[in-house]
Design a protein around this motif. Structure first.
Motif, short mmCIF file in Angstrom:
data_model
loop_
_atom_site.label_atom_id
_atom_site.label_comp_id
_atom_site.label_asym_id
_atom_site.label_seq_id
_atom_site.Cartn_x
_atom_site.Cartn_y
_atom_site.Cartn_z
N GLY A 47 7.86 -4.39 -5.73
CA GLY A 47 8.17 -3.06 -6.20
C GLY A 47 7.02 -2.41 -6.92
N ALA A 48 7.23 -1.17 -7.30
CA ALA A 48 6.20 -0.41 -8.03
C ALA A 48 6.87 0.60 -8.94
CB ALA A 48 5.26 0.28 -7.06
N ALA A 49 6.16 0.96 -10.01
CA ALA A 49 6.58 2.03 -10.90
C ALA A 49 5.34 2.87 -11.20
CB ALA A 49 7.19 1.48 -12.18
N ALA A 50 5.51 4.17 -11.27
CA ALA A 50 4.35 5.05 -11.46
C ALA A 50 4.73 6.22 -12.35
CB ALA A 50 3.84 5.55 -10.12
N ARG A 51 3.71 6.76 -13.01
CA ARG A 51 3.87 7.98 -13.81
C ARG A 51 2.71 8.90 -13.51
NH1 ARG A 51 6.83 9.32 -18.26
NH2 ARG A 51 7.46 7.14 -18.56
N VAL A 52 3.00 10.17 -13.26
CA VAL A 52 1.96 11.17 -13.01
C VAL A 52 1.37 11.60 -14.35
CG1 VAL A 52 1.45 13.44 -12.05
CG2 VAL A 52 3.12 11.96 -10.91
N LEU A 53 0.09 11.28 -14.56
CA LEU A 53 -0.58 11.66 -15.81
C LEU A 53 -1.10 13.08 -15.76
CD1 LEU A 53 -2.59 8.38 -16.55
CD2 LEU A 53 -0.31 9.01 -17.34
N ASP A 54 -1.72 13.46 -14.64
CA ASP A 54 -2.19 14.84 -14.41
C ASP A 54 -1.58 15.31 -13.10
OD1 ASP A 54 -3.94 14.83 -16.68
OD2 ASP A 54 -5.37 13.65 -15.50
N ALA A 111 -1.60 -0.02 4.36
CA ALA A 111 -1.92 0.32 5.75
C ALA A 111 -0.88 -0.33 6.65
CB ALA A 111 -3.32 -0.17 6.10
N GLY A 112 -0.32 0.46 7.56
CA GLY A 112 0.70 -0.03 8.46
C GLY A 112 2.11 0.16 7.93
N ASP A 113 2.25 0.44 6.65
CA ASP A 113 3.56 0.73 6.04
C ASP A 113 3.32 1.59 4.80
OD1 ASP A 113 6.14 0.86 5.16
OD2 ASP A 113 6.49 -1.30 5.08
N ASP A 114 3.00 2.87 5.05
CA ASP A 114 2.55 3.71 3.93
C ASP A 114 3.68 4.17 3.02
OD1 ASP A 114 3.79 5.70 5.41
OD2 ASP A 114 1.96 6.81 5.88
N ALA A 115 4.94 3.82 3.34
CA ALA A 115 6.06 4.14 2.46
C ALA A 115 6.75 2.86 1.98
CB ALA A 115 7.05 5.04 3.17
N LEU A 116 6.02 1.74 1.99
CA LEU A 116 6.59 0.46 1.54
C LEU A 116 7.19 0.57 0.15
CD1 LEU A 116 6.92 -2.67 1.80
CD2 LEU A 116 4.62 -2.86 0.80
N LEU A 117 6.55 1.35 -0.71
CA LEU A 117 6.98 1.47 -2.10
C LEU A 117 7.47 2.88 -2.42
CD1 LEU A 117 4.15 -0.74 -3.57
CD2 LEU A 117 6.56 -1.33 -3.35
N GLY A 118 8.14 3.47 -1.47
CA GLY A 118 8.83 4.72 -1.72
C GLY A 118 8.13 5.96 -1.18
N SER A 119 8.92 6.99 -0.93
CA SER A 119 8.42 8.28 -0.46
C SER A 119 9.12 9.38 -1.23
CB SER A 119 8.66 8.43 1.04
OG SER A 119 10.06 8.37 1.33
N GLY A 120 8.62 10.61 -1.07
CA GLY A 120 9.22 11.73 -1.77
C GLY A 120 9.00 11.72 -3.27
N HIS A 121 7.96 11.02 -3.72
CA HIS A 121 7.67 11.00 -5.15
C HIS A 121 7.16 12.37 -5.60
CE1 HIS A 121 8.41 6.81 -4.92
NE2 HIS A 121 7.22 6.44 -4.45
N PRO A 130 5.15 15.37 -7.58
CA PRO A 130 3.78 15.53 -8.04
C PRO A 130 3.63 16.08 -9.45
CG PRO A 130 4.38 17.41 -6.70
CD PRO A 130 5.58 16.50 -6.73
N ASP A 131 4.74 16.41 -10.11
CA ASP A 131 4.69 17.10 -11.40
C ASP A 131 4.16 16.18 -12.50
OD1 ASP A 131 6.04 19.26 -10.11
OD2 ASP A 131 7.92 18.18 -10.40
N ALA A 132 3.51 16.79 -13.50
CA ALA A 132 3.02 16.04 -14.64
C ALA A 132 4.16 15.33 -15.34
CB ALA A 132 2.29 16.96 -15.61
N ASP A 133 3.97 14.06 -15.65
CA ASP A 133 4.92 13.19 -16.33
C ASP A 133 6.09 12.78 -15.45
OD1 ASP A 133 5.18 11.70 -18.72
OD2 ASP A 133 6.85 12.93 -19.35
N ALA A 134 6.04 13.10 -14.15
CA ALA A 134 7.08 12.63 -13.24
C ALA A 134 6.98 11.12 -13.10
CB ALA A 134 6.93 13.29 -11.87
N VAL A 135 8.14 10.47 -12.98
CA VAL A 135 8.21 9.02 -12.87
C VAL A 135 8.74 8.65 -11.49
CG1 VAL A 135 9.38 6.94 -13.72
CG2 VAL A 135 8.50 8.64 -15.33
N ALA A 136 8.13 7.63 -10.90
CA ALA A 136 8.59 7.14 -9.61
C ALA A 136 8.75 5.63 -9.69
CB ALA A 136 7.57 7.49 -8.51
N THR A 137 9.90 5.12 -9.24
CA THR A 137 10.13 3.68 -9.17
C THR A 137 10.71 3.36 -7.80
OG1 THR A 137 12.37 3.87 -10.10
CG2 THR A 137 10.56 3.48 -11.65
N ALA A 138 10.31 2.21 -7.27
CA ALA A 138 10.81 1.83 -5.95
C ALA A 138 10.69 0.32 -5.77
CB ALA A 138 10.03 2.54 -4.84
#
Length: 238
Positions: free
Chosen positions: A153-160, A175-185, A187-195
């Motif tokens: 899995g992965a977790a991310a936060r948009v800093l800028d 490569a070969g699975d570019d949505a392995l860790l989620g799609s539709g994340h 782009p807004d500042a401070d947005a959080v994505a987990t997958a």
């Protein structure tokens, strides 16, 4: 002088002089080991001016006062180094990197883990990095996952804020699975994505994470990534 079984604390003896020396050493060990935090696990020579209570995991190739203490915990207390042999299952946090280490009975392993009697094991680890988006449809993250690891899995936060002409979001993968860790994340500042990876992917070779723009191309932005993975370890021969 007898010591306790688990932490090797020195015990005060009947009619012992200078009892405070023994008690202070025991307290220093408890203070360091109860929730073990180390300054480094890669530094091969003792620091010139260590602070009282600082602890280090002594790596292979250690020199000077640490020579011959590889794998042990070097604790600076009362003006000198105390060396403590870890036991299977002990865990440590390397403070500068916030990386976890686990002693399997023979060596220190990256991550937190579970081990068999002969140190066959499963460890869980995380890599964190701040990624500056490169212009284009795909941005190479620079985060390399090791061969043989299983991405969970992965977790991310948009800093800028992530910008780009026509871009509506982004996805994370390899490569070969570019949505392995989620799609539709977002782009807004401070947005959080987990997958979580729907089908955890076992990597044959070292593999870099990639970010792919959705609806357009990337222009700029910064994202803090934390990627989680597991590794297997074969049991020892003895």
């Amino acid at each position: 002088m007898p010591n306790t079984l688990q932490l090797g604390l020195p015990l005060v003896q009947p009619s012992q002089a200078q009892k405070h020396v023994t008690v202070n050493e025991a307290l220093a060990r408890i203070d360091a080991l109860a929730h073990l935090r180390v300054v480094s696990d890669v530094q091969t020579s003792p620091p010139a001016s260590p602070a009282d209570g600082e602890a280090y995991i002594v790596p292979t190739g250690a020199t000077d006062d640490w020579a011959g203490a590889e794998g042990q915990i070097a604790l600076f207390a009362n003006g000198g180094w105390i060396f403590i042999a870890p036991q299977a299952g002990w865990q440590a946090l390397v403070v500068p990197s916030q990386a976890a280490r686990t002693f399997d009975g023979s060596v220190w392993r990256d991550g937190r883990g579970q081990f068999s009697p002969n140190a066959g094991g499963l460890t869980e680890q995380v890599i964190e990095a701040d990624h500056v988006i490169a212009a284009g449809a795909i941005s190479q993250s620079g985060v390399i996952l090791p061969a043989g690891s299983r991405v969970t899995g992965a977790a991310a936060r948009v800093l800028d804020v992530v910008t780009g002409v026509g871009m509506t979001g982004w996805r994370l993968g390899i490569a070969g699975d570019d949505a392995l860790l989620g799609s539709g994340h977002l782009p807004d500042a401070d947005a959080v994505a987990t997958a979580f990876a729907d089908m955890p992917s076992t990597l044959i070779a070292p593999t870099e994470l990639i970010l792919t723009a959705e609806g357009g191309d990337f222009a700029s932005g910064t994202i803090r990534l934390a990627v989680f993975f597991q590794s297997l370890h074969a049991p020892n021969t003895n």
